[in-house]
Design a protein around this motif. Structure first.
Motif, mmCIF file in Angstrom:
data_model
loop_
_atom_site.group_PDB
_atom_site.id
_atom_site.type_symbol
_atom_site.label_atom_id
_atom_site.label_comp_id
_atom_site.label_asym_id
_atom_site.label_seq_id
_atom_site.Cartn_x
_atom_site.Cartn_y
_atom_site.Cartn_z
ATOM 1 N N ILE A 167 31.534 2.739 23.820
ATOM 2 C CA ILE A 167 32.402 4.245 24.055
ATOM 3 C C ILE A 167 33.076 4.198 25.610
ATOM 4 C CG2 ILE A 167 31.353 6.801 25.673
ATOM 5 C CD1 ILE A 167 30.645 6.117 22.226
ATOM 6 N N VAL A 168 32.914 2.899 26.084
ATOM 7 C CA VAL A 168 33.752 2.561 27.556
ATOM 8 C C VAL A 168 35.410 2.241 26.762
ATOM 9 C CG1 VAL A 168 34.469 1.522 29.188
ATOM 10 C CG2 VAL A 168 31.923 2.245 28.880
ATOM 11 N N ASP A 169 35.069 1.327 25.417
ATOM 12 C CA ASP A 169 35.846 1.684 24.619
ATOM 13 C C ASP A 169 37.016 2.321 24.516
ATOM 14 O OD1 ASP A 169 36.338 -1.774 25.897
ATOM 15 O OD2 ASP A 169 34.925 -2.206 23.888
ATOM 16 N N CYS A 170 36.599 3.203 24.242
ATOM 17 C CA CYS A 170 37.314 4.265 22.913
ATOM 18 C C CYS A 170 37.330 5.119 24.618
ATOM 19 C CB CYS A 170 36.077 5.642 22.884
ATOM 20 S SG CYS A 170 35.631 4.780 20.210
ATOM 21 N N PHE A 171 37.405 5.543 25.084
ATOM 22 C CA PHE A 171 37.481 6.339 26.736
ATOM 23 C C PHE A 171 38.586 5.294 27.339
ATOM 24 C CE2 PHE A 171 37.823 6.878 31.195
ATOM 25 C CZ PHE A 171 37.341 8.288 31.349
ATOM 26 N N LEU A 172 39.000 4.325 27.287
ATOM 27 C CA LEU A 172 39.968 3.479 27.683
ATOM 28 C C LEU A 172 40.637 3.718 26.871
ATOM 29 C CD1 LEU A 172 37.937 0.174 28.821
ATOM 30 C CD2 LEU A 172 39.070 1.841 30.850
ATOM 31 N N LEU A 173 40.952 3.474 25.118
ATOM 32 C CA LEU A 173 41.941 3.474 24.571
ATOM 33 C C LEU A 173 43.067 4.798 24.660
ATOM 34 C CD1 LEU A 173 42.951 2.131 22.101
ATOM 35 C CD2 LEU A 173 41.869 3.631 20.138
ATOM 36 N N GLN A 174 41.793 5.757 25.091
ATOM 37 C CA GLN A 174 42.154 7.501 25.496
ATOM 38 C C GLN A 174 43.583 7.335 26.369
ATOM 39 O OE1 GLN A 174 38.236 9.817 24.697
ATOM 40 N NE2 GLN A 174 40.001 11.127 24.571
ATOM 41 N N THR A 175 43.157 6.360 28.189
ATOM 42 C CA THR A 175 43.439 6.290 28.975
ATOM 43 C C THR A 175 45.013 5.699 29.063
ATOM 44 O OG1 THR A 175 42.728 4.250 29.867
ATOM 45 C CG2 THR A 175 41.592 5.942 30.701
ATOM 46 N N TYR A 176 44.839 4.778 27.830
ATOM 47 C CA TYR A 176 46.447 4.185 27.011
ATOM 48 C C TYR A 176 47.405 4.930 26.205
ATOM 49 C CZ TYR A 176 43.697 -0.055 29.630
ATOM 50 O OH TYR A 176 42.437 -0.613 30.206
ATOM 51 N N THR A 177 46.715 6.102 25.864
ATOM 52 C CA THR A 177 47.321 6.764 24.503
ATOM 53 C C THR A 177 47.497 7.709 25.116
ATOM 54 O OG1 THR A 177 45.621 6.991 23.367
ATOM 55 C CG2 THR A 177 46.297 5.140 22.521
ATOM 56 N N GLY A 178 46.307 8.944 25.380
ATOM 57 C CA GLY A 178 46.682 9.902 25.815
ATOM 58 C C GLY A 178 45.903 10.689 24.993
ATOM 59 N N MET A 179 45.613 10.254 23.522
ATOM 60 C CA MET A 179 44.939 10.846 22.654
ATOM 61 C C MET A 179 43.703 11.232 23.338
ATOM 62 S SD MET A 179 44.671 9.129 18.772
ATOM 63 C CE MET A 179 44.654 7.494 20.210
ATOM 64 N N ALA A 180 43.615 13.081 22.654
ATOM 65 C CA ALA A 180 42.163 13.444 23.094
ATOM 66 C C ALA A 180 41.142 13.585 21.900
ATOM 67 C CB ALA A 180 42.708 15.117 22.445
ATOM 68 N N TYR A 181 40.166 13.762 22.156
ATOM 69 C CA TYR A 181 39.043 13.626 21.056
ATOM 70 C C TYR A 181 39.397 13.813 19.885
ATOM 71 C CZ TYR A 181 34.689 13.456 18.914
ATOM 72 O OH TYR A 181 33.805 13.738 17.949
ATOM 73 N N LYS A 182 39.876 14.891 19.424
ATOM 74 C CA LYS A 182 39.759 15.192 18.421
ATOM 75 C C LYS A 182 40.614 14.207 17.856
ATOM 76 C CE LYS A 182 39.785 19.238 16.353
ATOM 77 N NZ LYS A 182 39.679 20.533 16.303
ATOM 78 N N GLU A 183 42.248 13.600 18.213
ATOM 79 C CA GLU A 183 43.055 12.557 17.843
ATOM 80 C C GLU A 183 42.581 11.260 17.788
ATOM 81 O OE1 GLU A 183 43.877 15.159 19.435
ATOM 82 O OE2 GLU A 183 45.404 14.152 20.540
ATOM 83 N N LEU A 184 41.697 11.069 18.657
ATOM 84 C CA LEU A 184 40.240 9.621 18.884
ATOM 85 C C LEU A 184 39.504 9.672 17.093
ATOM 86 C CD1 LEU A 184 40.638 7.277 20.114
ATOM 87 C CD2 LEU A 184 38.240 8.699 21.419
ATOM 88 N N TYR A 185 39.457 10.909 17.330
ATOM 89 C CA TYR A 185 37.974 10.900 15.807
ATOM 90 C C TYR A 185 38.657 10.795 14.758
ATOM 91 C CZ TYR A 185 34.467 12.767 13.224
ATOM 92 O OH TYR A 185 33.217 12.923 12.158
ATOM 93 N N THR A 186 40.223 11.419 14.241
ATOM 94 C CA THR A 186 41.174 11.543 12.812
ATOM 95 C C THR A 186 41.414 10.194 13.170
ATOM 96 O OG1 THR A 186 43.167 12.853 14.508
ATOM 97 C CG2 THR A 186 40.740 13.832 12.637
ATOM 98 N N PHE A 187 42.316 9.472 14.231
ATOM 99 C CA PHE A 187 42.481 7.866 14.129
ATOM 100 C C PHE A 187 42.570 7.652 12.804
ATOM 101 C CE2 PHE A 187 43.734 3.699 14.726
ATOM 102 C CZ PHE A 187 45.105 4.069 15.340
ATOM 103 N N ASP A 188 43.278 7.069 11.615
ATOM 104 C CA ASP A 188 43.234 6.055 11.030
ATOM 105 C C ASP A 188 44.563 5.274 10.396
ATOM 106 O OD1 ASP A 188 43.664 5.408 8.133
ATOM 107 O OD2 ASP A 188 42.401 6.872 7.634
ATOM 108 N N ALA A 189 44.418 4.132 11.157
ATOM 109 C CA ALA A 189 45.434 2.948 11.495
ATOM 110 C C ALA A 189 46.602 3.423 9.940
ATOM 111 C CB ALA A 189 44.610 1.710 11.337
ATOM 112 N N LYS A 190 45.729 3.448 8.510
ATOM 113 C CA LYS A 190 46.723 4.093 7.449
ATOM 114 C C LYS A 190 48.210 4.803 7.909
ATOM 115 C CE LYS A 190 43.711 1.288 4.633
ATOM 116 N NZ LYS A 190 43.321 1.405 2.978
ATOM 117 N N LYS A 191 47.090 5.924 8.676
ATOM 118 C CA LYS A 191 47.976 6.888 8.226
ATOM 119 C C LYS A 191 48.640 7.296 9.094
ATOM 120 C CE LYS A 191 45.127 10.187 5.967
ATOM 121 N NZ LYS A 191 44.567 11.200 5.925
#
Length: 397
Positions: free
Chosen positions: A244-268
């Motif tokens: 969970i901390v890693d997901c939170f940190l990823l948001q702080t480096y990218t600015g993605m909101a939860y919904k973008e984090l949830y739907t993130f797909d590397a291929k897309k």
């Protein structure tokens, strides 16, 4: 209340005497004219028009049919006017004109009908279901207001004026709703009216000048660079919390909101440009605006740690666990309460601005609709950045 219907011959510039001139209808209610005259489809030569009797001179079959058409238009306008008076509807010359022009439209010209049309024919094509649910909820409150307060089933879209919206705003406040909640509801109605204008059901939106009051904006909450480091370096001894901390940190480096984090797909969503720079290109779930996010070193490390498949769980659980992690990391109780997935997104904006990025760049990364949104949210840091720049240039001491 009085209606005046007059027909006018409109002459063309430099027209010859025997040139047909078109006849227009000028509508006035209580001394105020409609915004423009209406075409009748009837024409005659200039000297054939009898202005006193409001008809074309002559007794031929063609003239009789032309005059009948004018009389039918007059009768139809009178009928609409009397119907509006009978049911105590709002009446202006423009309202009567629009009702006449749209009399063959099978779609009722009422606010609830057009609210539904806007949702079904426009919004569903471009926004998420949870946002649609918010629109439907606001639509239900509007229906309740019309039924309970106005004692009607619906209202004509032309009745919805700036004054009408002001009364609706007061209704929201009387129900205990905040100013921002009321402003969002009113903003929805204004967008519905804009849609009605585009579709030709309304000549113009008379509510554009009304700006509902909003609550004083609270200071933005975010983590400093030191606090982000404090969260990142704490040993949690729990895979559950570390994920969970890693997901939170990823948001702080990218600015993605939860919904973008949830739907993130590397291929897309991952791409690399011709310079070899990696990017996350993802549309914001809230607005469908495109976020163009550069992949920083910290971002790449976290993505590679999880083989580009983020361990995202529900937003509610993430908010619970990140508070638990913040407590373990030594944050005081009052600060722990601020920890949510949204705090990470706000922190990203502050991090980027503090790093010296132009506000236009930060706005694009965060996927804001306009720079004004970025300015509104980050006004405090922008002020401090200005002071810093002035000091660096020797203009402030």
């Amino acid at each position: 209340m009085k209606i005046v219907i007059r027909f006018k011959v409109r002459s063309k510039k430099n027209a010859l005497a025997n040139t047909p001139h078109y006849i227009y209808c000028r509508l006035t209610v209580n001394g105020i004219q409609a915004r423009s005259d209406m075409a009748t489809g009837v024409h005659c030569k200039r000297d054939e028009w009898d202005n006193n009797f409001q008809q074309i001179k002559g007794d031929t079959e063609g003239v009789r049919l032309q005059n009948q058409k004018l009389q039918q238009m007059r009768d139809d306008l009178d009928e609409i006017f009397n119907e509006y008076r009978k049911y105590d509807k709002a009446i202006t010359a423009e309202i009567i004109k629009q009702a006449y022009l749209n009399k063959n439209d099978v779609t009722p010209r009422t606010i609830l009908v057009w609210y539904n049309k806007y949702i079904d024919e426009d919004l569903r094509q471009r926004i998420q279901d949870d946002t649609i649910d918010s629109w439907l909820s606001r639509r239900n409150v509007l229906s309740q207001y019309i039924t309970e307060v106005l004692k009607r089933k619906d209202v004509d879209i032309q009745e919805v004026t700036a004054a009408w919206l002001r009364s609706y705003q007061k209704y929201h406040i009387s129900k205990g709703n905040g100013a921002d909640h009321a402003a969002r509801s009113i903003g929805s109605i204004k967008k519905v009216l804009d849609y009605a204008v585009i579709e030709g059901a309304l000549s113009y939106n008379s509510t554009v000048s009304y700006k509902p009051p909003r609550s004083k904006r609270s200071p933005i909450k975010y983590l400093s660079a030191t606090e982000v480091q404090q969260l990142a370096t704490c040993p949690y001894y729990s895979d559950r919390l570390q994920r969970i901390v890693d997901c939170f940190l990823l948001q702080t480096y990218t600015g993605m909101a939860y919904k973008e984090l949830y739907t993130f797909d590397a291929k897309k969503h991952l791409t690399t440009d011709e310079l070899g720079i990696g990017w996350i290109m993802i549309h914001r779930g809230k607005t469908q605006e495109l976020s163009t996010i550069p992949i920083l070193r910290q971002t790449r490390d976290l993505l590679e740690k999880y083989n580009y498949k983020l361990p995202v769980i529900t937003n509610q659980r993430m908010n619970e666990y990140i508070k638990e992690a913040a407590t373990i990391a030594g944050f005081p109780p009052e600060k722990v309460e601020d920890f949510t997935t949204h705090l990470a997104r706000k922190t990203a904006g502050m991090f980027l601005l503090n790093s010296g990025l132009r506000i236009e760049t930060v706005s694009k990364i965060l996927g804001h609709k306009s720079i004004k949104v970025t300015e509104r949210h980050y006004a405090k840091i922008l002020t401090s950045s200005i002071v810093k720049d002035l000091k660096n240039n020797g203009l402030l001491v």
